[in-house]
Write a protein that holds these residues in place. Structure first.
Motif, PDB file in Angstrom:
ATOM      1  N   LEU A   3      -8.855   6.943  -6.991  1.00  0.00           N
ATOM      2  CA  LEU A   3      -7.423   7.206  -7.137  1.00  0.00           C
ATOM      3  C   LEU A   3      -7.137   8.697  -7.005  1.00  0.00           C
ATOM      4  O   LEU A   3      -7.936   9.523  -7.444  1.00  0.00           O
ATOM      5  CB  LEU A   3      -6.929   6.719  -8.503  1.00  0.00           C
ATOM      6  CG  LEU A   3      -7.049   5.230  -8.781  1.00  0.00           C
ATOM      7  CD1 LEU A   3      -6.672   4.949 -10.222  1.00  0.00           C
ATOM      8  CD2 LEU A   3      -6.179   4.422  -7.848  1.00  0.00           C
ATOM      9  N   LYS A   6      -2.034  11.922  -8.234  1.00  0.00           N
ATOM     10  CA  LYS A   6      -0.676  11.383  -8.284  1.00  0.00           C
ATOM     11  C   LYS A   6      -0.699   9.917  -8.735  1.00  0.00           C
ATOM     12  O   LYS A   6       0.132   9.493  -9.543  1.00  0.00           O
ATOM     13  CB  LYS A   6      -0.028  11.506  -6.903  1.00  0.00           C
ATOM     14  CG  LYS A   6       1.419  11.129  -6.857  1.00  0.00           C
ATOM     15  CD  LYS A   6       2.001  11.381  -5.466  1.00  0.00           C
ATOM     16  CE  LYS A   6       3.471  11.018  -5.432  1.00  0.00           C
ATOM     17  NZ  LYS A   6       4.048  11.268  -4.114  1.00  0.00           N
ATOM     18  N   GLN A   7      -1.651   9.146  -8.233  1.00  0.00           N
ATOM     19  CA  GLN A   7      -1.764   7.737  -8.604  1.00  0.00           C
ATOM     20  C   GLN A   7      -2.187   7.582 -10.065  1.00  0.00           C
ATOM     21  O   GLN A   7      -1.659   6.740 -10.786  1.00  0.00           O
ATOM     22  CB  GLN A   7      -2.765   7.029  -7.685  1.00  0.00           C
ATOM     23  CG  GLN A   7      -2.252   6.885  -6.266  1.00  0.00           C
ATOM     24  CD  GLN A   7      -3.319   6.424  -5.298  1.00  0.00           C
ATOM     25  OE1 GLN A   7      -4.504   6.714  -5.463  1.00  0.00           O
ATOM     26  NE2 GLN A   7      -2.899   5.717  -4.259  1.00  0.00           N
ATOM     27  N   LEU A  95       1.093   1.339  -6.062  1.00  0.00           N
ATOM     28  CA  LEU A  95       0.724   2.725  -6.312  1.00  0.00           C
ATOM     29  C   LEU A  95       1.414   3.645  -5.309  1.00  0.00           C
ATOM     30  O   LEU A  95       1.679   3.250  -4.174  1.00  0.00           O
ATOM     31  CB  LEU A  95      -0.785   2.908  -6.157  1.00  0.00           C
ATOM     32  CG  LEU A  95      -1.673   2.215  -7.172  1.00  0.00           C
ATOM     33  CD1 LEU A  95      -3.129   2.380  -6.788  1.00  0.00           C
ATOM     34  CD2 LEU A  95      -1.428   2.767  -8.557  1.00  0.00           C
ATOM     35  N   LYS A  97       1.631   6.380  -2.462  1.00  0.00           N
ATOM     36  CA  LYS A  97       0.725   6.548  -1.316  1.00  0.00           C
ATOM     37  C   LYS A  97      -0.223   7.738  -1.529  1.00  0.00           C
ATOM     38  O   LYS A  97       0.191   8.772  -2.033  1.00  0.00           O
ATOM     39  CB  LYS A  97       1.537   6.802  -0.032  1.00  0.00           C
ATOM     40  CG  LYS A  97       2.419   5.631   0.349  1.00  0.00           C
ATOM     41  CD  LYS A  97       1.610   4.539   0.988  1.00  0.00           C
ATOM     42  CE  LYS A  97       2.513   3.430   1.480  1.00  0.00           C
ATOM     43  NZ  LYS A  97       2.096   2.123   1.122  1.00  0.00           N
ATOM     44  N   ALA A  98      -1.467   7.537  -1.118  1.00  0.00           N
ATOM     45  CA  ALA A  98      -2.441   8.630  -1.156  1.00  0.00           C
ATOM     46  C   ALA A  98      -2.190   9.517   0.048  1.00  0.00           C
ATOM     47  O   ALA A  98      -1.880   9.035   1.123  1.00  0.00           O
ATOM     48  CB  ALA A  98      -3.860   8.075  -1.119  1.00  0.00           C
TER      49      ALA A  98
END
Length: 99
Positions: A3, A6-7, A95, A97-98
């Protein structure tokens, strides 16, 4: 599952109002407890686990074993409460976005 910061921050916010759904008993981390954790993760994706450990070393060992055996991601540890996340086959939590 890896993760991003931010997540993790997002999941911490989601977990804030949750109550622990699994609590380790006098027998510690057993197969029954693992089954409960896996079941709760499959239903909720994000759960809290209460670990009544006597000292920091014991708590760390429990956390490592739970994360390893459940194949979940440790979101955070607050005191003796562990927050775990494991994405379900049909995700309920979307979640961020990465990058």
């Amino acid at each position: 599952m890896k993760l991003t910061n931010k997540q993790i921050q997002f999941l911490r916010g989601q977990a804030h109002s949750l109550k622990p759904v699994v609590q380790l008993g006098a027998n510690g981390f057993t197969e029954g407890v693992l089954a409960e954790i896996e079941s709760a993760l499959a239903i909720h994706e994000l759960i809290k686990v209460k670990i009544p450990a006597e000292d920091r070393e014991e708590l760390t060992l429990y956390v490592e074993a739970i994360v390893r055996e459940s194949k979940a991601t440790k979101v955070q540890l607050i005191g003796k409460t562990l927050v775990l996340y494991k994405q379900a086959k049909e995700p309920k939590i979307i979640l961020p976005k990465a990058k």
